[in-house]
Design a protein around this motif. Structure first.
Motif, PDB file in Angstrom:
ATOM      1  N   ASP A 111      -4.519   6.074 -13.672  1.00  0.00           N
ATOM      2  CA  ASP A 111      -5.098   5.411 -13.162  1.00  0.00           C
ATOM      3  C   ASP A 111      -6.557   5.650 -13.036  1.00  0.00           C
ATOM      4  O   ASP A 111      -7.649   4.966 -12.528  1.00  0.00           O
ATOM      5  CB  ASP A 111      -4.352   5.226 -11.352  1.00  0.00           C
ATOM      6  N   PHE A 112      -6.737   7.101 -12.683  1.00  0.00           N
ATOM      7  CA  PHE A 112      -8.050   7.638 -12.814  1.00  0.00           C
ATOM      8  C   PHE A 112      -8.733   7.013 -13.752  1.00  0.00           C
ATOM      9  O   PHE A 112     -10.203   6.796 -13.305  1.00  0.00           O
ATOM     10  CB  PHE A 112      -7.974   9.221 -12.612  1.00  0.00           C
ATOM     11  N   ILE A 113      -8.540   6.871 -15.047  1.00  0.00           N
ATOM     12  CA  ILE A 113      -9.257   6.576 -15.965  1.00  0.00           C
ATOM     13  C   ILE A 113      -9.472   5.147 -15.951  1.00  0.00           C
ATOM     14  O   ILE A 113     -10.535   4.489 -16.399  1.00  0.00           O
ATOM     15  CB  ILE A 113      -8.661   6.874 -17.199  1.00  0.00           C
ATOM     16  N   ARG A 114      -8.461   4.196 -15.544  1.00  0.00           N
ATOM     17  CA  ARG A 114      -8.368   3.037 -15.581  1.00  0.00           C
ATOM     18  C   ARG A 114      -9.299   2.330 -14.449  1.00  0.00           C
ATOM     19  O   ARG A 114      -9.633   1.140 -14.466  1.00  0.00           O
ATOM     20  CB  ARG A 114      -7.021   2.528 -15.225  1.00  0.00           C
ATOM     21  N   ALA A 115      -9.702   3.119 -13.281  1.00  0.00           N
ATOM     22  CA  ALA A 115     -10.258   2.493 -12.257  1.00  0.00           C
ATOM     23  C   ALA A 115     -11.554   3.716 -12.138  1.00  0.00           C
ATOM     24  O   ALA A 115     -11.545   4.355 -10.924  1.00  0.00           O
ATOM     25  CB  ALA A 115      -9.666   2.724 -10.991  1.00  0.00           C
ATOM     26  N   PRO A 116     -12.624   3.681 -13.026  1.00  0.00           N
ATOM     27  CA  PRO A 116     -13.351   4.801 -12.998  1.00  0.00           C
ATOM     28  C   PRO A 116     -14.217   4.848 -11.740  1.00  0.00           C
ATOM     29  O   PRO A 116     -14.698   5.906 -11.267  1.00  0.00           O
ATOM     30  CB  PRO A 116     -14.328   4.781 -14.301  1.00  0.00           C
ATOM     31  N   LEU A 117     -15.005   3.693 -11.458  1.00  0.00           N
ATOM     32  CA  LEU A 117     -15.675   3.379 -10.147  1.00  0.00           C
ATOM     33  C   LEU A 117     -15.257   3.863  -8.913  1.00  0.00           C
ATOM     34  O   LEU A 117     -15.817   4.581  -8.055  1.00  0.00           O
ATOM     35  CB  LEU A 117     -16.234   2.083 -10.076  1.00  0.00           C
ATOM     36  N   ILE A 118     -13.943   3.538  -8.733  1.00  0.00           N
ATOM     37  CA  ILE A 118     -13.389   3.616  -7.296  1.00  0.00           C
ATOM     38  C   ILE A 118     -12.677   5.393  -7.439  1.00  0.00           C
ATOM     39  O   ILE A 118     -12.943   6.091  -6.402  1.00  0.00           O
ATOM     40  CB  ILE A 118     -12.005   2.905  -7.245  1.00  0.00           C
ATOM     41  N   SER A 119     -12.344   5.904  -8.584  1.00  0.00           N
ATOM     42  CA  SER A 119     -11.973   7.266  -8.766  1.00  0.00           C
ATOM     43  C   SER A 119     -13.370   8.002  -8.281  1.00  0.00           C
ATOM     44  O   SER A 119     -13.294   9.220  -7.786  1.00  0.00           O
ATOM     45  CB  SER A 119     -11.553   7.532 -10.074  1.00  0.00           C
ATOM     46  N   GLY A 120     -14.426   7.663  -9.205  1.00  0.00           N
ATOM     47  CA  GLY A 120     -15.808   8.594  -8.924  1.00  0.00           C
ATOM     48  C   GLY A 120     -16.095   8.378  -7.282  1.00  0.00           C
ATOM     49  O   GLY A 120     -16.556   9.444  -6.761  1.00  0.00           O
ATOM     50  N   PHE A 121     -15.943   7.223  -6.553  1.00  0.00           N
ATOM     51  CA  PHE A 121     -16.518   7.322  -5.382  1.00  0.00           C
ATOM     52  C   PHE A 121     -15.692   8.059  -4.368  1.00  0.00           C
ATOM     53  O   PHE A 121     -16.145   8.901  -3.501  1.00  0.00           O
ATOM     54  CB  PHE A 121     -16.289   5.804  -4.898  1.00  0.00           C
TER      55      PHE A 121
ATOM     56  N   ASP B 104      -4.467   1.857  -2.573  1.00  0.00           N
ATOM     57  CA  ASP B 104      -4.843   0.372  -2.862  1.00  0.00           C
ATOM     58  C   ASP B 104      -5.437   0.054  -4.106  1.00  0.00           C
ATOM     59  O   ASP B 104      -4.881  -0.720  -4.683  1.00  0.00           O
ATOM     60  CB  ASP B 104      -6.160  -0.116  -1.667  1.00  0.00           C
ATOM     61  N   ALA B 105      -5.983   0.932  -4.613  1.00  0.00           N
ATOM     62  CA  ALA B 105      -6.363   1.012  -6.072  1.00  0.00           C
ATOM     63  C   ALA B 105      -5.098   0.789  -6.978  1.00  0.00           C
ATOM     64  O   ALA B 105      -5.233   0.219  -7.923  1.00  0.00           O
ATOM     65  CB  ALA B 105      -7.304   1.885  -6.522  1.00  0.00           C
ATOM     66  N   ALA B 106      -4.301   1.794  -6.744  1.00  0.00           N
ATOM     67  CA  ALA B 106      -3.211   1.846  -7.582  1.00  0.00           C
ATOM     68  C   ALA B 106      -2.350   0.684  -7.298  1.00  0.00           C
ATOM     69  O   ALA B 106      -1.753   0.310  -8.427  1.00  0.00           O
ATOM     70  CB  ALA B 106      -2.315   3.319  -7.165  1.00  0.00           C
ATOM     71  N   TRP B 107      -2.260   0.170  -6.215  1.00  0.00           N
ATOM     72  CA  TRP B 107      -1.357  -0.853  -5.807  1.00  0.00           C
ATOM     73  C   TRP B 107      -2.032  -2.361  -6.655  1.00  0.00           C
ATOM     74  O   TRP B 107      -1.286  -2.810  -7.361  1.00  0.00           O
ATOM     75  CB  TRP B 107      -1.386  -1.309  -4.568  1.00  0.00           C
ATOM     76  N   GLU B 108      -3.440  -2.379  -6.772  1.00  0.00           N
ATOM     77  CA  GLU B 108      -3.916  -3.309  -7.340  1.00  0.00           C
ATOM     78  C   GLU B 108      -3.553  -3.312  -8.934  1.00  0.00           C
ATOM     79  O   GLU B 108      -3.253  -4.043  -9.628  1.00  0.00           O
ATOM     80  CB  GLU B 108      -5.443  -3.376  -7.107  1.00  0.00           C
TER      81      GLU B 108
ATOM     82  N   LYS C  88      -7.495  -6.308 -11.079  1.00  0.00           N
ATOM     83  CA  LYS C  88      -8.875  -5.026 -11.400  1.00  0.00           C
ATOM     84  C   LYS C  88      -8.952  -4.821  -9.924  1.00  0.00           C
ATOM     85  O   LYS C  88      -9.581  -5.527  -8.871  1.00  0.00           O
ATOM     86  CB  LYS C  88      -9.749  -5.968 -11.962  1.00  0.00           C
ATOM     87  N   PRO C  89      -8.754  -3.376  -9.511  1.00  0.00           N
ATOM     88  CA  PRO C  89      -9.115  -3.039  -8.084  1.00  0.00           C
ATOM     89  C   PRO C  89     -10.761  -2.979  -7.911  1.00  0.00           C
ATOM     90  O   PRO C  89     -11.635  -2.784  -8.819  1.00  0.00           O
ATOM     91  CB  PRO C  89      -8.739  -1.507  -8.190  1.00  0.00           C
ATOM     92  N   LYS C  90     -10.983  -3.200  -6.568  1.00  0.00           N
ATOM     93  CA  LYS C  90     -12.344  -3.431  -6.472  1.00  0.00           C
ATOM     94  C   LYS C  90     -12.826  -2.497  -5.266  1.00  0.00           C
ATOM     95  O   LYS C  90     -11.744  -2.465  -4.345  1.00  0.00           O
ATOM     96  CB  LYS C  90     -12.858  -4.904  -5.731  1.00  0.00           C
ATOM     97  N   LEU C  91     -13.856  -1.670  -5.007  1.00  0.00           N
ATOM     98  CA  LEU C  91     -14.049  -0.749  -4.104  1.00  0.00           C
ATOM     99  C   LEU C  91     -14.175  -1.232  -2.743  1.00  0.00           C
ATOM    100  O   LEU C  91     -13.604  -0.475  -1.951  1.00  0.00           O
ATOM    101  CB  LEU C  91     -15.624  -0.243  -4.591  1.00  0.00           C
ATOM    102  N   LEU C  92     -14.617  -2.421  -2.611  1.00  0.00           N
ATOM    103  CA  LEU C  92     -14.674  -2.893  -1.189  1.00  0.00           C
ATOM    104  C   LEU C  92     -13.397  -3.358  -0.645  1.00  0.00           C
ATOM    105  O   LEU C  92     -13.120  -3.098   0.578  1.00  0.00           O
ATOM    106  CB  LEU C  92     -15.824  -4.318  -1.096  1.00  0.00           C
ATOM    107  N   HIS C  93     -12.658  -3.897  -1.476  1.00  0.00           N
ATOM    108  CA  HIS C  93     -11.030  -4.018  -1.205  1.00  0.00           C
ATOM    109  C   HIS C  93     -10.281  -2.802  -0.846  1.00  0.00           C
ATOM    110  O   HIS C  93      -9.614  -2.572   0.109  1.00  0.00           O
ATOM    111  CB  HIS C  93     -10.536  -4.851  -2.393  1.00  0.00           C
ATOM    112  N   SER C  94     -10.737  -1.909  -1.434  1.00  0.00           N
ATOM    113  CA  SER C  94     -10.015  -0.232  -1.224  1.00  0.00           C
ATOM    114  C   SER C  94     -10.358   0.083   0.091  1.00  0.00           C
ATOM    115  O   SER C  94      -9.672   0.698   0.734  1.00  0.00           O
ATOM    116  CB  SER C  94     -10.215   0.480  -2.423  1.00  0.00           C
ATOM    117  N   MET C  95     -11.597  -0.209   0.308  1.00  0.00           N
ATOM    118  CA  MET C  95     -12.328   0.488   1.759  1.00  0.00           C
ATOM    119  C   MET C  95     -11.653  -0.329   2.688  1.00  0.00           C
ATOM    120  O   MET C  95     -11.415   0.055   3.918  1.00  0.00           O
ATOM    121  CB  MET C  95     -13.772   0.384   1.770  1.00  0.00           C
ATOM    122  N   LYS C  96     -11.201  -1.521   2.605  1.00  0.00           N
ATOM    123  CA  LYS C  96     -10.769  -2.237   3.638  1.00  0.00           C
ATOM    124  C   LYS C  96      -9.244  -1.959   4.019  1.00  0.00           C
ATOM    125  O   LYS C  96      -8.691  -2.204   4.913  1.00  0.00           O
ATOM    126  CB  LYS C  96     -10.724  -3.884   3.329  1.00  0.00           C
ATOM    127  N   ALA C  97      -8.708  -1.071   3.188  1.00  0.00           N
ATOM    128  CA  ALA C  97      -7.471  -0.903   3.540  1.00  0.00           C
ATOM    129  C   ALA C  97      -7.100   0.028   4.491  1.00  0.00           C
ATOM    130  O   ALA C  97      -5.946   0.262   4.990  1.00  0.00           O
ATOM    131  CB  ALA C  97      -6.831   0.115   2.126  1.00  0.00           C
TER     132      ALA C  97
END
Length: 265
Positions: free
Chosen positions: A47-57, A102-106, A112-121
Motif C-alpha cells: 500500500d505504501f508503494i501503491r499510494a506514494p503521495l499519501i504515504s509521503g504526506f 482511509d487510503a488502504a480502504w480505498e 484511487k485514494p485521494k489526499l483530501l479524502h483521506s484527511m476528511k476521514a
C-alpha cells in the motif's frame, strides 16, 4: 457488562446479526495465525508503494513530529521531556493514522485514494473518535503519575550499586508493561472500527480488547513489529518514521480486517 454475540449462532446465521448501532457490544473476532502480522506488514508495504503521495504526506508528518521530539530532548538536555513528548505523539498519531486507514480502504475497494479524502476521514464518526482520544489522554496522564511515583524508588546517591536500582527497574518495568498492554489492547483495532462501521467508542474498545485477548500470540508478534518500527524511526533521529509509520498504519488496517469478523448484509 457488554454482551458478546454468540459466535456459533453468528456463523450459522441462526439469529439476525446485531446491528452496529447497538451500544457497547463486543463484535466477534476471528482466530489469527501467529504468522499473520508478517502478512499485514507485507500488505502495508504494498500500500505504501501503491499510494506514494499519501504515504509521503503522512510519513512527513510523523517524521517531523519525531524529529521535533529528538531536538527537544537534545535542547532541554533532560529525559524528563521524553514522556510528555511521547504522550503528545501517541495522541496525535492515531488521528493522523486515520488518513492511512482511509487510503488502504480505498485501495481495497479498487479506488484511487485521494489526499483530501483521506484527511476528511478524521471527521467520519468524530464524536466517538474524540471520546477515544480523551480515554487515551486519561490513560497517558495516569501513566505519567505512576511514573512520577515510581521515581521515588530511584537511588538518590550517585554511583549507587546496581542492586539499589533493582526495585526501580523491576517494578517500573512491570507497571509499564501492564499499562502498555492495556493501552495496546484497547487501541489495536478501535480507530479503524470506529471509522469504517461508525460504532460507538465503547463498542470499539470492547471489541479491540476481546480480539487481542483471543489472539495473544499473534498480537505479541504484531506489537513487537510496531515497537521495532518505532525504535527504527527514533534510532534514525526520526527520519525512519517517514517509512515505518505509514507501512505500520496500512498494516493495521489489514490487521483489523483479518481480526474483526465482518458483519452480514
Amino acid at each position: 457488562m457488554p454482551r458478546t454475540v454468540n459466535q456459533q449462532e453468528d456463523i450459522d446465521q441462526k439469529q439476525q446479526p446485531v446491528p452496529d448501532s447497538e451500544y457497547a457490544r463486543t463484535i466477534p473476532c476471528n482466530e489469527l495465525n501467529v504468522s499473520a502480522p508478517f502478512h499485514w506488514l507485507s500488505l502495508g508495504l504494498q500500500d505504501f508503494i501503491r499510494a506514494p503521495l499519501i504515504s509521503g504526506f503522512y510519513g512527513l508528518c510523523f517524521m517531523a513530529a519525531a524529529i521535533g521530539i529528538v531536538l527537544l530532548v537534545q535542547w532541554q538536555g533532560t529525559h524528563l521531556v521524553v514522556m510528555p513528548s511521547l504522550i503528545v505523539y501517541g495522541l496525535i498519531g492515531p488521528f493522523l493514522a486515520l488518513g492511512l486507514y482511509d487510503a488502504a480502504w480505498e485501495l481495497e475497494k479498487g479506488h484511487k485514494p485521494k489526499l483530501l479524502h483521506s484527511m476528511k476521514a478524521i471527521g467520519r464518526n468524530s464524536s466517538s473518535q474524540w471520546a477515544f482520544a480523551v480515554l487515551l489522554a486519561v490513560c497517558m496522564i495516569f501513566w505519567m503519575r505512576i511514573a512520577a511515583l515510581l521515581h521515588a524508588l530511584y537511588p538518590s546517591v550517585q554511583g549507587a550499586p546496581i542492586t539499589d536500582f533493582l526495585p526501580f527497574l523491576v517494578i517500573g518495568s512491570l507497571v509499564g508493561f501492564v499499562l502498555a498492554a492495556i493501552v495496546f489492547s484497547i487501541s489495536a483495532f478501535s480507530i479503524p472500527l470506529m471509522m469504517e462501521r461508525r460504532v460507538d467508542m465503547m463498542t470499539a474498545v470492547f471489541t479491540s480488547f476481546n480480539a487481542v485477548k483471543s489472539n495473544i500470540p499473534a498480537m505479541i508478534v504484531w506489537a513487537g513489529i510496531i515497537c521495532g518500527g518505532i525504535l527504527i524511526g527514533f534510532a534514525t533521529y526520526g527520519i525512519g518514521m517517514f517509512f515505518t509509520i505509514p507501512i505500520l498504519g496500512y498494516g493495521t488496517w489489514h490487521a483489523y480486517h483479518d481480526a474483526i469478523r465482518k458483519k452480514h448484509h
